[in-house]
Design an enzyme around this catalytic site. Structure first.
Site, mmCIF file in Angstrom:
data_model
loop_
_atom_site.group_PDB
_atom_site.id
_atom_site.type_symbol
_atom_site.label_atom_id
_atom_site.label_comp_id
_atom_site.label_asym_id
_atom_site.label_seq_id
_atom_site.Cartn_x
_atom_site.Cartn_y
_atom_site.Cartn_z
ATOM 1 C CD GLU A 1 30.089 36.555 47.160
ATOM 2 O OE1 GLU A 1 29.071 36.448 46.442
ATOM 3 O OE2 GLU A 1 31.239 36.543 46.701
ATOM 4 C CG ASN B 1 34.831 34.919 52.193
ATOM 5 O OD1 ASN B 1 35.767 35.610 52.564
ATOM 6 N ND2 ASN B 1 34.691 34.517 50.930
ATOM 7 C CG HIS C 1 37.614 39.826 44.488
ATOM 8 N ND1 HIS C 1 38.557 38.964 43.965
ATOM 9 C CD2 HIS C 1 36.695 39.046 45.120
ATOM 10 C CE1 HIS C 1 38.216 37.719 44.260
ATOM 11 N NE2 HIS C 1 37.100 37.740 44.967
ATOM 12 C CD GLU D 1 36.665 34.884 47.436
ATOM 13 O OE1 GLU D 1 36.368 35.387 46.326
ATOM 14 O OE2 GLU D 1 35.825 34.310 48.149
ATOM 15 C CG ASP E 1 41.471 39.265 42.299
ATOM 16 O OD1 ASP E 1 40.820 40.207 42.795
ATOM 17 O OD2 ASP E 1 40.908 38.271 41.808
#
Length: 635
Positions: A327, A370, A405, A434, A436
């Site tokens: 990030e 990432n 996400h 990651e 979801d």
């Protein structure tokens, strides 16, 4: 140390459920088992029922000044720090590997300033303390009772275990009442359904884990379906080097051992991040916050190099992929970079150093940069430019990690494909790191249980995204979900506290429609035959007026080419203005037809419109809706 024990009350139920599962593989195992309560605290007997002051200076006593139920509660007074509050010893109650639901009702004392309260666990092993959050910061006041509730699994052997309540900002007095700790006997995992690892073979499919996911039926589910794991927090700086040059691998080592024992690959997450980094990292030689000086830059880069050389070397070839930096992009900045202390003190050199040292220490590993929201063009392009620049310098960035996400309404497949295509010319690997899929579209929504139409929409999102990733398997080298099942997801407390359901398995570890979206989309079963579902929400209200938001979801198997939604207002409401649709009203009867740009609704898709209305007396929501004369389910 605590041995693992089974709750005897659950054994007969589990045996019966196991027989049902064996007889009908691939189907839901059984009706939900009955929760078993192991702790209650109602304070009606005039005692504190085992609760005591956590800090020693505060007072914890029974009071009749306020009560959530009955006539008594626990009053906490005389606090001088936010962490002071009531604490209960549960060492002889909670069992390792069992997931508990913990609830405590909290209310501030009269005159206390509004604050946030949270529910946590303190555990100790051989004198070393650890802290686990059960329910995150939740707004509380003196105006009413608020429930703090969350799930907790004891995943390690301990010799001290307390649950406690604290506040975030103030030291005012508060009350606690109607505390419960309960568990639901675990259902066996479904063994008659396809294994994800056998269906998706183009790349490894993994899950982010804590120690709880490696135990009991959670561990069985993880090993059955997935081919890789990512320790969610155990490899971050605050866990591995909490004090300078004092390294600890107590959290991560058991996870790596589990992965090795079950033949699972490991993604290391993460060596450098602006969050979950201890404060000492950013202090200068004199202990003051770092500023951008040559001395501080040299010191910070030296700390970074030392950290990576120790942590990456400790795991060697056991970790095949590292999220080296996490990030670093902020597309709102003119230079596109997140202006963290890492960046303000060292510029891009912390990224260059991190990748260079990681390559030296772990030459076998894929090294990933990432970030989240990489399907947003501005962020995607800033990341692309950074990676292209650093690779041109020879910085060993092997790939880009897209966190993914997302939610049931965003992003589109086209936006996600554009994300993948953007990085293809760089010739690097891409990973979904990651993923979801929240059932919520925005922070204003909250459901007591996941609506069927949202679960259906989620299944279609997983179907379409996994199909996209499989089409681009020549570029994508792994896909990781940010959790194993809905019983443990970070989205329960972010961006607001509410129960989310973003993963493939539900809170009982049973397959959801989302699972079938991945392994066999033909098995996605829309809810009852109405073919539509309607969500009606009042999102703002003032004397005489209100704002309503309505969403139509196509739960059928064919696309809607156009729509006309009708309902009747029960309390004399009138629509005065509408957008994203054309509204007509005759008496109580309302009809809203599509605008030109939202006429088509694909299966699993939705269309939304809003309106302003007037009301007097009461503003009761409509009870029934119909699209084209066909009744819809009400979400």
């Amino acid at each position: 140390m605590r041995p693992i024990r089974r709750h005897p009350a659950a054994l007969a139920l589990l045996t019966a459920v196991a027989l049902v599962t064996a007889a009908a593989p691939g189907l839901p195992a059984a009706a939900d088992p009955v929760p078993v309560t192991v702790v209650t605290g109602d304070f009606e007997d005039g005692t504190t029922q085992g609760w005591a002051a956590r800090g020693g200076g505060e007072t914890v006593a029974v009071s009749d000044a306020a009560a959530h139920g009955g006539t008594g509660s626990l009053a906490v007074t005389g606090r001088t720090a936010g962490w002071q509050g009531p604490s209960l010893d549960v060492l002889d109650v909670l069992e390792k590997g069992t997931q508990y639901t913990v609830t405590a009702w909290v209310r501030l004392a009269a005159g206390a300033a509004a604050d946030s309260a949270r529910l946590s666990v303190e555990r100790r092993t051989a004198g070393t303390a650890g802290y686990d959050q059960v329910a995150g910061n939740t707004a509380v006041s003196a105006d009413g009772w608020v429930a703090l509730t969350g799930r907790y699994t004891l995943a390690t052997d301990v010799d001290f275990l307390h649950v406690y309540v604290e506040t975030a900002n103030t030291t005012g007095s508060f009350f606690v009442d109607d505390v419960t700790v309960s568990y639901v006997p675990a259902l066996p995992i479904q063994t008659g359904i396809p294994r994800i690892r056998d269906v998706v073979t183009e790349f490894p499919v993994g899950a982010a884990i804590t120690a709880a996911e490696t135990l009991g039926v959670h561990g069985d589910l993880l090993a059955r379906h997935f081919t890789s794991v990512t320790p969610g927090n155990a490899l971050k700086w605050d866990a591995t080097e909490p004090a300078e040059n004092s390294f600890s691998y107590a959290q991560a080592d058991p996870l790596i051992a589990y992965a090795k024992a079950n033949g699972l690959a490991v993604r290391g997450h993460t060596l450098v991040w602006h969050n979950q980094t201890p404060a000492w990292v950013f202090k200068d030689a004199a202990g003051a916050p770092m500023t951008a000086t040559a001395e501080n830059k040299a010191l910070l880069l030296a700390r970074l190099e030392n950290h990576i050389r120790n942590v990456a070397a400790h795991y060697g070839e056991d970790i095949a992929t590292w999220d080296v930096v996490n990030e670093v992009i902020d597309e709102s900045q003119s230079d596109g970079m997140r202006h963290s202390t890492w960046y303000t003190v060292t510029g891009l050199d912390y990224i260059r150093t991190a990748f260079t040292v990681a390559r030296e220490v772990a030459p076998h590993a894929k090294l990933i940069i990432n970030d989240y929201n990489t399907n947003v063009p501005a962020k995607r392009d800033a990341l692309y430019n950074l990676v292209a620049e650093l690779r041109a310098e020879g910085v060993p960035i092997d790939g880009v990690g897209h966190q993914m996400h997302i939610n049931v309404g965003w992003p589109t497949v086209a936006e996600t494909e554009a994300m993948l295509q953007k990085f293809a010319p760089l010739g690097i690997t891409q990973q979904i790191t990651e993923m979801d899929v929240s059932i919520y579209r925005d922070s204003s929504e909250s459901f007591p249980a996941p609506p069927a139409d949202r679960l259906l929409s989620q299944a279609y999102v997983y179907r379409d995204m996994l199909a996209l990733f499989r089409r681009h398997a020549d570029q994508i080298s792994s896909v990781t979900l940010w959790g194993l099942a809905d019983d443990n997801t970070w989205l329960d407390t972010f961006p607001v506290t509410r129960k989310d359901a973003p993963l493939l398995f539900d809170t009982s570890l049973q397959a959801k429609p989302a699972y079938w979206g991945v392994v066999d989309p033909s098995r996605i079963t829309p809810p009852a035959a109405s073919g539509c579902s309607v969500s009606y929400r009042v999102t703002g209200s003032w004397p005489g007026g209100f704002q309503g938001d309505v969403r139509i979801t196509n739960t059928g198997g064919a696309a809607l080419a156009g729509w006309s939604l009708s309902w009747s207002f029960p309390s004399g409401q009138r629509i005065t203005q509408a957008w994203n649709g054309t509204a007509q009203q005759s008496g109580a009867d309302v009809t809203v037809t599509n605008a030109g740009w939202n006429a088509a609704i694909a299966p699993g898709g939705s269309a939304a419109f809003g309106f302003l209305g007037s009301w007097a007396g009461v503003n009761t929501a409509p009870a029934a809706f119909a699209v084209g004369g066909t009744a819809c389910a009400v979400a």
